[in-house]
Design a protein around this motif. Sequence first.
Motif, mmCIF file in Angstrom:
data_model
loop_
_atom_site.group_PDB
_atom_site.id
_atom_site.type_symbol
_atom_site.label_atom_id
_atom_site.label_comp_id
_atom_site.label_asym_id
_atom_site.label_seq_id
_atom_site.Cartn_x
_atom_site.Cartn_y
_atom_site.Cartn_z
ATOM 1 N N LYS A 50 0.814 -1.210 0.000
ATOM 2 C CA LYS A 50 0.000 0.000 0.000
ATOM 3 C C LYS A 50 0.852 1.267 0.000
ATOM 4 C CE LYS A 50 -4.124 -1.976 2.169
ATOM 5 N NZ LYS A 50 -5.064 -1.899 3.318
ATOM 6 N N ASP A 51 2.100 1.163 0.491
ATOM 7 C CA ASP A 51 2.924 2.362 0.567
ATOM 8 C C ASP A 51 3.661 2.666 -0.731
ATOM 9 O OD1 ASP A 51 4.411 0.072 0.867
ATOM 10 O OD2 ASP A 51 5.774 0.877 2.377
ATOM 11 N N LEU A 62 12.223 2.206 -6.138
ATOM 12 C CA LEU A 62 11.437 1.249 -5.355
ATOM 13 C C LEU A 62 11.757 1.365 -3.871
ATOM 14 C CD1 LEU A 62 11.636 -1.826 -7.743
ATOM 15 C CD2 LEU A 62 9.580 -0.518 -7.183
ATOM 16 N N ASP A 63 13.031 1.631 -3.537
ATOM 17 C CA ASP A 63 13.393 1.866 -2.132
ATOM 18 C C ASP A 63 12.648 3.072 -1.572
ATOM 19 O OD1 ASP A 63 15.101 -0.289 -1.877
ATOM 20 O OD2 ASP A 63 16.890 0.848 -2.445
ATOM 21 N N ALA A 64 12.356 4.039 -2.455
ATOM 22 C CA ALA A 64 11.626 5.239 -2.038
ATOM 23 C C ALA A 64 10.121 5.073 -2.211
ATOM 24 C CB ALA A 64 12.114 6.440 -2.848
ATOM 25 N N ALA A 96 7.275 3.679 -8.264
ATOM 26 C CA ALA A 96 7.642 2.795 -9.372
ATOM 27 C C ALA A 96 7.225 3.408 -10.693
ATOM 28 C CB ALA A 96 6.988 1.422 -9.203
ATOM 29 N N TYR A 97 7.982 3.080 -11.733
ATOM 30 C CA TYR A 97 7.700 3.520 -13.094
ATOM 31 C C TYR A 97 8.173 2.417 -14.027
ATOM 32 C CZ TYR A 97 12.697 4.507 -12.927
ATOM 33 O OH TYR A 97 14.049 4.372 -12.768
ATOM 34 N N THR A 98 7.985 2.600 -15.321
ATOM 35 C CA THR A 98 8.458 1.617 -16.296
ATOM 36 C C THR A 98 9.663 2.181 -17.037
ATOM 37 O OG1 THR A 98 6.161 0.908 -16.613
ATOM 38 C CG2 THR A 98 7.804 0.099 -18.177
ATOM 39 N N ARG A 110 -3.558 12.955 -5.198
ATOM 40 C CA ARG A 110 -2.561 13.098 -4.131
ATOM 41 C C ARG A 110 -1.365 12.194 -4.378
ATOM 42 N NH1 ARG A 110 -4.302 12.735 2.116
ATOM 43 N NH2 ARG A 110 -5.226 14.720 1.471
ATOM 44 N N ALA A 111 -1.618 10.967 -4.859
ATOM 45 C CA ALA A 111 -0.515 10.035 -5.129
ATOM 46 C C ALA A 111 0.365 10.544 -6.272
ATOM 47 C CB ALA A 111 -1.069 8.652 -5.462
#
Length: 413
Positions: A43-44, A351-353, A356-358, A384-385
């Motif tokens: 979820k995060d 991803l650590d943060a 994600a993207y492609t 918001r996301a």
Amino acid sequence: MDDEGHLERFHDRPEPAVPGLAARCDRLGSSVVRDILRLTTRKDVISFCGGLPAPEVLPAVEGASLPRDAGQYGATEGETPLREWVAQHLTRLGRPCRAEQVLITSGAQQGLDLCARLLLDEGTGMVCEAPTYLAALQVFRLFGARLQPVAVTPEGIDLERLWRQLDRPETRAAYLVPTFQNPGAHCYPEANRRSAADAIDASGRVLIEDGAYAELSYEGTQATPVCGYLRRAPWLYLGSFSKILMPGLRLGYMVADERLVPHLVRLKQAADLHSSRVGQYLLLDWLERNDYDQQLRWARTVYRERRDLMAAGLDRHFGDAARWSLPGGGLFFWVALDGGLDTGVLLDAALDANVAYTPGAAFFPTEDAPVHWLRLNFSHPSPRAIETGLARLASVYESAVARSKHANSLLSD
């Protein structure tokens, strides 16, 4: 993925050898998007990866009335009322056709698979855009295609290069996404469409036109399909119910030149007999009880707002460090990052943060793909996301640029 759940530069890991597999299995790479999506179920994590519709845009499926025999075997081509709806719909978009030319597929992805089975032998030439839809590249490579790239820009496809690629003796077909192309969101201008159709007509090659995003226009663009301008060449048009209605039904359609239909029917029979009748009747029930055009207007409104929010966020957080064009339709931004960074390498830090993207390299048909591109989806994350995710991504990028500069300064000392 490594022990911590990261993608190892989103490349395939070596897999245990299994004797007796078909040689084409060695050509079948994993889907980058599906691999990354597996890592974004927490979820995060804010995901800008796949082309998922916004949850609030998805219509509810409730109170559907299904015929008693919906659970019985059905026709390979699909349910007649749904095929009639598709034929009327594509005719309205600019490619006149009849219901007899329509096959209901198990998602537009099956349409791509059937096209590959129909047209590709080992070494067959397939003209495609560069960049283009990565899952199409996955299918074409599986069947041994020799991919023949043609650049595409906001001005359309490179016509001179298209003519040359079509003229090669091994070429059998061209795969084009001319309307809000994935990943670049480019929409060929009308003159470019007509010229591309002229080139295909002159060559006699088969056109595979992917129209998955054709109706998601935010600036009033109504583009006639390239196949609508053809006079002689065989053609196939692929469409989807997933971007505007219900992706979970896994239903799409292909409309084909009459000369190709009998072969496609036999190929689909061999693949799955027919697509889900329950799913087709659920979709038909919704179409009969609701206004498709109203649903389309609602989706365009939601996605236009999110597109504009992402555009403002890219300006605010990246400034001159990122290059992109405002997409006139579709679901993606196609972004080039300055600084010489590999977006595949940068993904682990993202991803650590928890963002994600492609990475963009997967969308190119050649091994020498540029590595500074990335694709961002704006339809699924909430407003918001979008803001939070872009702030995280910009922080990751700035840290990577600082590290790179520091390393370069040490080398120059």
